[in-house]
Design an enzyme around this catalytic site. Structure first.
Site, PDB file in Angstrom:
ATOM      1  N   LYS A  46       0.844  -1.206   0.000  1.00 33.11           N
ATOM      2  CA  LYS A  46       0.000   0.000   0.000  1.00 33.11           C
ATOM      3  C   LYS A  46       0.877   1.253   0.000  1.00 33.11           C
ATOM      4  O   LYS A  46       0.613   2.218  -0.710  1.00 33.11           O
ATOM      5  CB  LYS A  46      -0.930  -0.007   1.225  1.00 33.11           C
ATOM      6  CG  LYS A  46      -2.075  -0.984   1.082  1.00 33.11           C
ATOM      7  CD  LYS A  46      -2.823  -1.219   2.386  1.00 33.11           C
ATOM      8  CE  LYS A  46      -3.842  -2.336   2.174  1.00 33.11           C
ATOM      9  NZ  LYS A  46      -4.478  -2.786   3.421  1.00 33.11           N
ATOM     10  N   GLN A  68      -4.982  -1.661   9.572  1.00 34.71           N
ATOM     11  CA  GLN A  68      -4.787  -2.988   8.978  1.00 34.71           C
ATOM     12  C   GLN A  68      -5.365  -4.063   9.899  1.00 34.71           C
ATOM     13  O   GLN A  68      -5.017  -4.130  11.076  1.00 34.71           O
ATOM     14  CB  GLN A  68      -3.283  -3.217   8.732  1.00 34.71           C
ATOM     15  CG  GLN A  68      -2.960  -4.470   7.976  1.00 34.71           C
ATOM     16  CD  GLN A  68      -3.489  -4.459   6.539  1.00 34.71           C
ATOM     17  OE1 GLN A  68      -3.411  -3.456   5.837  1.00 34.71           O
ATOM     18  NE2 GLN A  68      -4.059  -5.576   6.114  1.00 34.71           N
ATOM     19  N   ASP A  83     -11.589   2.510   3.704  1.00 33.13           N
ATOM     20  CA  ASP A  83     -11.922   1.090   3.540  1.00 33.13           C
ATOM     21  C   ASP A  83     -13.440   0.912   3.381  1.00 33.13           C
ATOM     22  O   ASP A  83     -13.901  -0.161   2.999  1.00 33.13           O
ATOM     23  CB  ASP A  83     -11.480   0.305   4.789  1.00 33.13           C
ATOM     24  CG  ASP A  83     -10.156  -0.409   4.600  1.00 33.13           C
ATOM     25  OD1 ASP A  83      -9.800  -0.668   3.444  1.00 33.13           O
ATOM     26  OD2 ASP A  83      -9.503  -0.714   5.618  1.00 33.13           O
TER      27      ASP A  83
END
Ligand code: NDP
Length: 282
Positions: free
Chosen positions: A53, A97, A120
């Site tokens: 990422k 995460q 997200d």
């Protein structure tokens, strides 16, 4: 033989577009969009995802803030850090995460992220918006799959779509996005009775269960489009999807490989959401 749906190729194209838009954003506002990625603990798979990422952000000109904490970092401290990032104008997107260590309540953490910075799209406010079809962000993996289907001219409208797996991050939102595009959707899970009978009905079959090479040829209708979300590490260290590729590829009309299929698109959609977030916040 099936046509290969390449997430690498589509991803590259979309990332070029994002890079160009990031350039314009910088010219206009004098700074780049920023994404903060928090990782707690030392899960090796998470470390790889976070590294990828970070690199993807740099490639398109997004500023990436990597924040790493030890395994025993407290939930309270983590929530305080999220508050700080929520208030930081240089940070447009926040991603924690997953999975988090067991002593941290994931739901509490997701709920704490400002919905405007929730790139997200896991926050309940954003999930609700997706359900009613009035959203700012889409969850990265299902959104990436829709991009792939569109790029490869797969007609969704009126088609029988079967999604195997009902997680909040892949299966459920995937079913919603296919419904929004007028697919007729069946959502399957571990309690589905006679799964092969259901999957054999699918024109578009999305498999996201986390079981290596689970989907065999006898579960697929000839000519189906097969999307393999699974990322599983085999004993020999190789990666495998949830689909037994060698068996299914000869009968499908189009199929995603693992790696190089859905995976690259997930990160690309994260970049897209970060850019969207930055624009929304100005
Ligand atoms: P989860 O473990 O959260 O969910 C798995 C789902 O699969 C559950 O709904 C479960 O059913 C269902 N399931 C498990 N076994 C079976 C079975 N035998 N038959 C039918 N359904 C079954 O997984 P995720 O959605 O988070 O991830 C799925 C896979 O996708 C993993 O390999 C993961 O690594 C990968 N992944 C890949 C991404 C990418 O970018 N390519 C992004 C995210 C995930 P039930 O609800 O009944 O338990």
């Amino acid at each position: 033989m099936a046509e290969l749906i390449s997430g690498k190729i589509v991803s590259q194209k979309v990332r070029e577009e994002i890079k160009c838009e990031v350039e314009s954003f910088k010219e206009k506002y004098g700074r780049a969009p920023g994404l903060a990625v928090i990782v707690v603990g030392n899960d090796p798979a998470s470390a790889v995802y976070v590294r990828n990422k970070h690199k993807a952000c740099l490639d398109v000109g997004i500023t990436s803030y990597q924040i790493e904490y030890p395994e025993d970092f407290s939930e309270c401290e983590l929530l305080r850090k999220i508050d700080e990032l929520n208030a930081d104008p240089m940070v447009n997107g926040i991603l924690v995460q997953l999975p988090l260590p067991k002593h941290i309540d994931e739901k509490k953490v997701i709920d704490r992220i400002s919905p405007l910075k929730d790139v997200d799209a896991f926050h309940p406010a954003n999930v609700g918006k997706i359900v009613i079809g009035d959203y700012d962000f889409l969850p990265c993996t299902p959104a990436g799959i829709v991009e792939l289907l569109l790029h490869y001219n797969v007609e969704i409208s009126g088609k029988k779509c079967v999604v195997v797996g009902r997680s909040n991050i892949v299966g459920k939102p995937m079913a919603l996005l296919l419904t929004e595009r007028n697919g007729t959707v069946t959502l399957c899970h571990s309690r589905t009775v006679n799964l092969p009978e259901v999957t054999r009905e699918a024109d578009i079959l999305v498999v996201a269960i986390g079981k290596a090479e689970f989907l065999r040829a006898d579960m697929v209708k000839p000519g189906a489009v097969v999307i393999d979300v699974g990322i599983n590490r085999l004993a020999d260290g190789k990666l495998a999807g949830d689909v037994k590729f060698d068996e299914v590829e000869p009968i499908a009309s189009k199929i995603t490989p693992v790696p190089g299929g859905v995976g690259p698109m997930t990160i690309t959609m994260l970049l897209k959401n970060t850019l969207t977030a930055a624009k929304l916040q100005l």
